[in-house]
Design a protein around this motif. Sequence first.
Motif, mmCIF file in Angstrom:
data_model
loop_
_atom_site.group_PDB
_atom_site.id
_atom_site.type_symbol
_atom_site.label_atom_id
_atom_site.label_comp_id
_atom_site.label_asym_id
_atom_site.label_seq_id
_atom_site.Cartn_x
_atom_site.Cartn_y
_atom_site.Cartn_z
ATOM 1 N N GLY A 197 6.969 0.119 -6.597
ATOM 2 C CA GLY A 197 7.968 1.975 -6.348
ATOM 3 C C GLY A 197 6.050 2.411 -6.897
ATOM 4 N N THR A 198 5.302 2.003 -7.311
ATOM 5 C CA THR A 198 3.830 2.445 -7.912
ATOM 6 C C THR A 198 3.002 2.257 -6.146
ATOM 7 N N LEU A 199 3.132 1.933 -5.504
ATOM 8 C CA LEU A 199 1.917 1.498 -5.174
ATOM 9 C C LEU A 199 2.663 2.331 -3.843
ATOM 10 N N LEU A 200 3.697 2.719 -3.321
ATOM 11 C CA LEU A 200 4.680 3.081 -2.469
ATOM 12 C C LEU A 200 4.972 4.837 -2.540
ATOM 13 N N ALA A 201 4.471 5.098 -3.746
ATOM 14 C CA ALA A 201 4.019 6.182 -4.537
ATOM 15 C C ALA A 201 2.715 6.801 -4.169
ATOM 16 N N VAL A 202 1.981 6.397 -4.322
ATOM 17 C CA VAL A 202 0.526 6.817 -4.657
ATOM 18 C C VAL A 202 -0.482 6.418 -3.894
ATOM 19 N N SER B 284 -2.987 -1.042 5.741
ATOM 20 C CA SER B 284 -2.385 -0.733 7.147
ATOM 21 C C SER B 284 -1.587 0.357 6.902
ATOM 22 N N ILE B 285 -1.318 1.183 7.522
ATOM 23 C CA ILE B 285 -0.286 1.927 6.869
ATOM 24 C C ILE B 285 1.813 0.792 7.264
ATOM 25 N N TRP B 286 1.312 -0.144 8.732
ATOM 26 C CA TRP B 286 2.135 -0.974 8.951
ATOM 27 C C TRP B 286 2.463 -2.597 7.811
ATOM 28 N N PHE B 287 1.681 -1.953 6.607
ATOM 29 C CA PHE B 287 2.004 -2.738 5.640
ATOM 30 C C PHE B 287 3.664 -1.879 5.129
ATOM 31 N N VAL B 288 3.609 -1.084 4.862
ATOM 32 C CA VAL B 288 5.105 0.217 4.501
ATOM 33 C C VAL B 288 6.035 -0.541 4.629
ATOM 34 N N PRO B 289 6.745 -1.020 5.537
ATOM 35 C CA PRO B 289 7.640 -1.537 5.787
ATOM 36 C C PRO B 289 8.447 -2.801 5.032
#
Length: 398
Positions: free
Chosen positions: A136-141, A148-153
Motif C-alpha cells: 500500500g505504501t509503494l502504491l501510494a508514494v 517501470s510503470i508496468w510493474f504497477v498492475p
Amino acid sequence: MSEAQHLLTVLTAPGPQHFTPRFNERIPSETVQKGINDLKKRFGTPQNVWKSAEEGIWNVQAEKGQYQVLAQFGQGTQLSAFRVPTAGTTSTKARLTFLLLFLAPLLFSRGAIDVWFEPSRLGWLLNALPSLALGGTLLAVSAWSQSSIWFVPLFWLGMASLLMSVVRLPALPLGTFNLWDALFSAVLLAFLLPLMLKGIQGRQVPTALVPLGPVLSGGRFMVGQGGSTPTINYHVAHEHMRYAVDFIGLNASGRHAAGLLPTDPAKYAIYGADVLAPLSGEIVALRNDLPDLPIPQADSLRPAGNHVVLQATLPDGRAAQILLAHLKTGSVRVRVGQYVNQGDVLAQVGNSGNTSEPHLHLGVNVNAEPGDPFSGEGVPFSVEGRFPVRGMVFERQR
C-alpha cells in the motif's frame, strides 16, 4: 562597509542584521548558518570576495579553494538574495540510492508469495500485515519511473493475492508466538502506515484549482513530484513552490531513462520534449544560456536554470506567474514582452539548474514580485483537467 566587505562578513559569521526583512521572513537563519557551516567544512575560512562577470554572482577565495555564491543587495548593504553552492550527490551514491529502490518491490513480492506457505495463523498475520502495508505504501508514494510503470498492475495483483490468502486461515493451526517476529512486524507497520496515509492524503484534490492546458508534447510523461503533502511532493515545504510539479519522461519500457542513472541527459526520455504555454499570457522573464549538466551534477546558485516566466490573468481576475524551468540550453524560442497563446511551443526540456535529472518544473504563483519565479505564494492547479500527483501519467505526441 562595501558590498564585498559585507559579503565576507556574512560568509564568516552571518546574522539576521545582514539580510533584508523580506529575506529573513522567507529564509530561517538556521538554514543560512547551516549553508555557511557546510562551506567552511569544504573550503575553510573565506579570505577574499570579488564580483564575477555574471550579475549577482561573486567569487570567493577560501583557505582550501575557490567557489561562487549568489548575492544580491537590497537597500544599503543588506542582502535581498543569497545562495551558496551545495555539495551535491556523487554518481556512486546516486546509483546506490536507485538500486535500493528495487529492494522494496522484491521484499513485497516475497511476502505476497510466502503467505500461501505459512504453516500457522500467527505466521500468516506477521507476514501478511507488513506486506500489505509495504504494498500500500509503494502504491501510494512511489513514482515507479526507476523500475517501470508496468510493474504497477503486478503490485495490484500482489495485493489481491495477499487478501485472497485469508481463505487458508480456517485450516491452519494457531501456531507459536515469536516475540522477535512480532517486534519486527510492529516496527515495519509503525514506519510504513504513516507514510501510506500521508501519500493518500497528498492525493486529495485541493479546492480552487487554476486550470492549465497541456504543458508537454512529444511523448509519455509522469509526475515525479506532485501532490499536497511533502511525502509525495517536496515543494510543499516551500511557500513559493507549494503545489509545484516536476514532470519526468517515460520510455517504451516504462522507465525514465535508458540504463541506471546515465550521466548523459540525452538518455532520459523527457530530454528535448516540447514545453507548451499552459495559459495565454506575456513572457516577463527568461534565461537561455546555461549548460545542460551531466547527471548528477546540479547548479544550486541558478536553481531554475534556463527558464521561462509567463504572466497570465486567472479566471478569478488574479495575476499569476507561471514558471517553466530546467530548459534545454538554447531552446527557448520566445522573448521578454512577447504575448503567447495557450499551446504555443516555448522551449524544450533540458537539464539546467538545480536538478537531479532532466525534468520540467512547473509552478504557479500569485502575489509574486515581477519576473521573480521564487517569490509570492504557490497555488494549486490542474493540468488538462487533472490535479497532478506523483505517478500520474500524461501523454501527448507532437
